[in-house]
Scaffold this motif. Structure first.
Motif, mmCIF file in Angstrom:
data_model
loop_
_atom_site.group_PDB
_atom_site.id
_atom_site.type_symbol
_atom_site.label_atom_id
_atom_site.label_comp_id
_atom_site.label_asym_id
_atom_site.label_seq_id
_atom_site.Cartn_x
_atom_site.Cartn_y
_atom_site.Cartn_z
ATOM 1 N N GLY A 68 0.935 -1.112 0.197
ATOM 2 C CA GLY A 68 0.114 -0.165 -0.150
ATOM 3 C C GLY A 68 0.899 1.423 0.087
ATOM 4 N N ILE A 103 -7.087 -3.367 -2.631
ATOM 5 C CA ILE A 103 -6.088 -3.368 -3.741
ATOM 6 C C ILE A 103 -6.426 -4.605 -4.488
ATOM 7 C CG2 ILE A 103 -3.884 -3.358 -4.357
ATOM 8 C CD1 ILE A 103 -3.632 -1.246 -2.094
ATOM 9 N N TYR A 153 -4.498 2.919 -6.200
ATOM 10 C CA TYR A 153 -4.351 3.335 -4.833
ATOM 11 C C TYR A 153 -5.855 4.298 -4.693
ATOM 12 C CZ TYR A 153 -3.377 4.927 0.064
ATOM 13 O OH TYR A 153 -3.314 5.220 1.121
ATOM 14 N N THR A 180 -8.883 3.638 -1.398
ATOM 15 C CA THR A 180 -8.765 4.571 -0.266
ATOM 16 C C THR A 180 -8.982 5.879 -0.449
ATOM 17 O OG1 THR A 180 -6.570 3.469 -0.025
ATOM 18 C CG2 THR A 180 -6.971 5.146 1.405
ATOM 19 N N LEU A 204 2.243 1.948 -3.377
ATOM 20 C CA LEU A 204 1.117 2.118 -4.509
ATOM 21 C C LEU A 204 1.025 3.728 -4.201
ATOM 22 C CD1 LEU A 204 -1.058 -0.893 -4.653
ATOM 23 C CD2 LEU A 204 0.366 -0.152 -6.268
ATOM 24 N N LYS A 205 0.588 4.021 -2.935
ATOM 25 C CA LYS A 205 0.288 5.682 -2.439
ATOM 26 C C LYS A 205 1.182 6.613 -3.054
ATOM 27 C CE LYS A 205 -0.711 8.243 1.537
ATOM 28 N NZ LYS A 205 -0.794 8.147 3.094
ATOM 29 N N SER A 229 1.217 6.965 -6.753
ATOM 30 C CA SER A 229 -0.128 7.654 -7.479
ATOM 31 C C SER A 229 -0.175 9.011 -7.007
ATOM 32 C CB SER A 229 -1.220 6.779 -7.021
ATOM 33 O OG SER A 229 -1.375 7.057 -5.348
#
Length: 205
Positions: free
Chosen positions: A101, A193, A168, A172, A104-105, A108
């Motif tokens: 996570g 995800i 992401y 979220t 990916l955060k 992005s």
């Protein structure tokens, strides 16, 4: 760079990256400062500048580490399986990303800031690792789906990696974003995800 053993240098870098990762769990990228990161380490804040010139370089190192961990998971999957069906591969790949996570955060939401405010040598090192992630996926496709043509593999890569830069935000949402969607009558599907990635990979294959 301060004098000392390579092991000490690496340990201090790791401590700085760990501090950054810890803060990123509860704070936004723009809100975190070098001072905040330094307060989470066992040495002085100014010592950080011996290892990283900007906070963006620290975040880029964190992103690089996340990719290295992901590559290790992919390679382990390759070693543990002689064959995999489309569903098995999609499941394993989705599960490997569910653990990433943070990666990916950062990809992005903060990639341009990190790359723009990092020294060229740091950026090159990250790009090498990112390329390693692409190569690991290519090797998986070549091993588990030998009938795939080179163009098909390239097509998968060109779809899958851009997909990673956007997954992401779809999984979220902040409370403010949820409230805005509620007022605007926009449906927000609470997918994880894993739940988004697995069917995407299956369709691509």
């Amino acid at each position: 760079m301060p004098k000392g053993s390579e092991a000490l240098t690496n340990a201090r870098k790791e401590e700085i990256i760990n501090a950054c990762a810890k803060l990123y769990e509860t704070m936004g990228f723009k809100d975190i400062t070098i001072r905040d990161i330094g307060a989470e380490t066992s040495f002085t804040r100014t010592s950080i500048y011996n290892y990283f010139q900007t906070k963006e370089e620290i975040f880029l190192a964190l992103l690089q580490r996340e990719h290295e961990c992901w590559i290790a998971d992919i390679k382990e999957m390759m070693m543990e399986n002689d064959t995999m069906s489309v569903e098995e591969f999609a499941d394993a790949l989705a599960r490997s990303l569910e653990k990433r996570g943070c990666m990916l955060k950062l990809m992005s939401m903060n990639l341009y800031d990190m790359e723009g405010c990092s020294r060229m040598e740091n950026l090159v090192e990250f790009k090498k690792v990112f390329s390693g992630a692409i190569n690991a996926i290519v090797q998986c496709l070549e091993k588990f789906f030998p009938s795939m043509a080179a163009d098909d593999i390239q097509g998968f890569i060109y779809a899958f990696f851009p997909f990673l830069f956007g997954v992401y935000p779809y999984t979220t949402a902040t409370e403010k974003q949820k409230e805005a969607m509620r007022i605007a009558n926009v449906y927000h599907a609470p997918y994880s995800i894993y739940e988004i990635t697995k069917p995407f990979v299956e369709k691509m294959l």
